[in-house]
Design a protein around this motif. Sequence first.
Motif, mmCIF file in Angstrom:
data_model
loop_
_atom_site.group_PDB
_atom_site.id
_atom_site.type_symbol
_atom_site.label_atom_id
_atom_site.label_comp_id
_atom_site.label_asym_id
_atom_site.label_seq_id
_atom_site.Cartn_x
_atom_site.Cartn_y
_atom_site.Cartn_z
ATOM 1 N N ASP A 72 -5.114 6.283 -5.228
ATOM 2 C CA ASP A 72 -3.993 5.628 -4.552
ATOM 3 C C ASP A 72 -4.102 5.696 -3.033
ATOM 4 O O ASP A 72 -3.413 4.965 -2.332
ATOM 5 C CB ASP A 72 -2.667 6.264 -4.980
ATOM 6 C CG ASP A 72 -2.314 5.914 -6.410
ATOM 7 O OD1 ASP A 72 -2.801 4.873 -6.886
ATOM 8 O OD2 ASP A 72 -1.570 6.669 -7.037
ATOM 9 N N ILE A 73 -4.930 6.524 -2.536
ATOM 10 C CA ILE A 73 -5.080 6.690 -1.092
ATOM 11 C C ILE A 73 -5.776 5.476 -0.457
ATOM 12 O O ILE A 73 -5.679 5.250 0.748
ATOM 13 C CB ILE A 73 -5.824 8.009 -0.774
ATOM 14 C CG1 ILE A 73 -5.661 8.403 0.681
ATOM 15 C CG2 ILE A 73 -7.278 7.914 -1.156
ATOM 16 C CD1 ILE A 73 -4.313 8.918 1.020
ATOM 17 N N VAL A 74 -6.475 4.677 -1.250
ATOM 18 C CA VAL A 74 -7.193 3.503 -0.734
ATOM 19 C C VAL A 74 -6.190 2.393 -0.419
ATOM 20 O O VAL A 74 -5.477 1.930 -1.308
ATOM 21 C CB VAL A 74 -8.230 3.006 -1.769
ATOM 22 C CG1 VAL A 74 -8.942 1.764 -1.261
ATOM 23 C CG2 VAL A 74 -9.208 4.096 -2.114
ATOM 24 N N PRO A 75 -6.129 1.929 0.828
ATOM 25 C CA PRO A 75 -5.183 0.863 1.199
ATOM 26 C C PRO A 75 -5.768 -0.527 0.901
ATOM 27 O O PRO A 75 -6.223 -1.242 1.790
ATOM 28 C CB PRO A 75 -4.982 1.090 2.696
ATOM 29 C CG PRO A 75 -6.281 1.665 3.147
ATOM 30 C CD PRO A 75 -6.786 2.502 1.995
ATOM 31 N N SER A 125 3.547 6.978 -5.444
ATOM 32 C CA SER A 125 3.446 7.631 -6.751
ATOM 33 C C SER A 125 2.724 8.975 -6.651
ATOM 34 O O SER A 125 2.905 9.840 -7.504
ATOM 35 C CB SER A 125 2.733 6.715 -7.740
ATOM 36 O OG SER A 125 1.407 6.500 -7.333
ATOM 37 N N MET A 126 1.902 9.154 -5.621
ATOM 38 C CA MET A 126 1.227 10.440 -5.446
ATOM 39 C C MET A 126 2.218 11.539 -5.059
ATOM 40 O O MET A 126 1.947 12.720 -5.277
ATOM 41 C CB MET A 126 0.142 10.334 -4.368
ATOM 42 C CG MET A 126 -1.036 9.499 -4.801
ATOM 43 S SD MET A 126 -2.297 9.227 -3.547
ATOM 44 C CE MET A 126 -2.338 10.696 -2.609
ATOM 45 N N ALA A 127 3.355 11.161 -4.516
ATOM 46 C CA ALA A 127 4.340 12.143 -4.067
ATOM 47 C C ALA A 127 5.144 12.728 -5.228
ATOM 48 O O ALA A 127 5.765 13.775 -5.087
ATOM 49 C CB ALA A 127 5.286 11.513 -3.053
ATOM 50 N N ILE A 182 -7.596 -2.015 -10.822
ATOM 51 C CA ILE A 182 -8.414 -0.860 -11.195
ATOM 52 C C ILE A 182 -8.089 0.341 -10.307
ATOM 53 O O ILE A 182 -7.968 1.472 -10.787
ATOM 54 C CB ILE A 182 -9.911 -1.227 -11.121
ATOM 55 C CG1 ILE A 182 -10.250 -2.245 -12.207
ATOM 56 C CG2 ILE A 182 -10.791 0.012 -11.244
ATOM 57 C CD1 ILE A 182 -11.617 -2.864 -12.074
ATOM 58 N N GLU A 183 -7.923 0.079 -9.015
ATOM 59 C CA GLU A 183 -7.620 1.169 -8.073
ATOM 60 C C GLU A 183 -6.279 1.821 -8.383
ATOM 61 O O GLU A 183 -6.131 3.034 -8.270
ATOM 62 C CB GLU A 183 -7.632 0.612 -6.647
ATOM 63 C CG GLU A 183 -7.355 1.636 -5.586
ATOM 64 C CD GLU A 183 -5.981 1.494 -4.966
ATOM 65 O OE1 GLU A 183 -5.403 2.529 -4.605
ATOM 66 O OE2 GLU A 183 -5.498 0.363 -4.838
ATOM 67 N N GLU A 184 -5.297 1.039 -8.790
ATOM 68 C CA GLU A 184 -3.978 1.609 -9.099
ATOM 69 C C GLU A 184 -3.959 2.311 -10.453
ATOM 70 O O GLU A 184 -3.200 3.254 -10.633
ATOM 71 C CB GLU A 184 -2.905 0.514 -9.061
ATOM 72 C CG GLU A 184 -2.602 -0.010 -7.679
ATOM 73 C CD GLU A 184 -2.011 1.036 -6.751
ATOM 74 O OE1 GLU A 184 -1.407 2.018 -7.226
ATOM 75 O OE2 GLU A 184 -2.161 0.862 -5.529
ATOM 76 N N ILE A 185 -4.768 1.867 -11.386
ATOM 77 C CA ILE A 185 -4.804 2.500 -12.712
ATOM 78 C C ILE A 185 -5.522 3.844 -12.669
ATOM 79 O O ILE A 185 -5.103 4.805 -13.305
ATOM 80 C CB ILE A 185 -5.492 1.554 -13.730
ATOM 81 C CG1 ILE A 185 -4.558 0.422 -14.131
ATOM 82 C CG2 ILE A 185 -5.962 2.288 -14.968
ATOM 83 C CD1 ILE A 185 -3.397 0.831 -15.002
ATOM 84 N N ASP A 236 0.834 -1.205 0.000
ATOM 85 C CA ASP A 236 0.000 0.000 0.000
ATOM 86 C C ASP A 236 0.868 1.254 0.000
ATOM 87 O O ASP A 236 0.569 2.221 -0.697
ATOM 88 C CB ASP A 236 -0.928 0.016 1.218
ATOM 89 C CG ASP A 236 -2.102 -0.937 1.067
ATOM 90 O OD1 ASP A 236 -2.499 -1.222 -0.079
ATOM 91 O OD2 ASP A 236 -2.624 -1.387 2.097
ATOM 92 N N ALA A 237 1.950 1.241 0.768
ATOM 93 C CA ALA A 237 2.851 2.401 0.820
ATOM 94 C C ALA A 237 3.521 2.631 -0.531
ATOM 95 O O ALA A 237 3.645 3.776 -0.983
ATOM 96 C CB ALA A 237 3.901 2.207 1.910
ATOM 97 N N VAL A 238 3.954 1.547 -1.179
ATOM 98 C CA VAL A 238 4.566 1.687 -2.506
ATOM 99 C C VAL A 238 3.556 2.275 -3.488
ATOM 100 O O VAL A 238 3.885 3.154 -4.288
ATOM 101 C CB VAL A 238 5.093 0.320 -3.006
ATOM 102 C CG1 VAL A 238 5.492 0.389 -4.472
ATOM 103 C CG2 VAL A 238 6.271 -0.132 -2.161
#
Length: 103
Positions: free
Chosen positions: A70-73, A22-24, A62-65, A16-18
Amino acid sequence: MKALDYNLLVKGIFFDAVGMLSMAIPVVGPFLDLAWAPVAAKQMSKMYPGRKGKFASILVFIEEILPFTDIVPSFTLMWVYTFLINTEPRPSKGRVIPIRIKD
């Protein structure tokens, strides 16, 4: 009561952290998600075998695409569902073969 697998929880928090890293990165981050999404889906299916794991791997892909999700763990939520919410026992890694004996 099911034995809690804390190794899966630690792996899930790491993945989840990885995914959230990408948001950073302002411009390059969304493009990194394109590479991370299939890797995350593969890891989810390896960590949670069976139908629920396959379904969760599709959701994490889907969540990563999708942007701004990206905030969803996802990995942590799957661990919570598997070990704290789900009431049926987790299947073992072995396979049970039924044997019928005729009298």
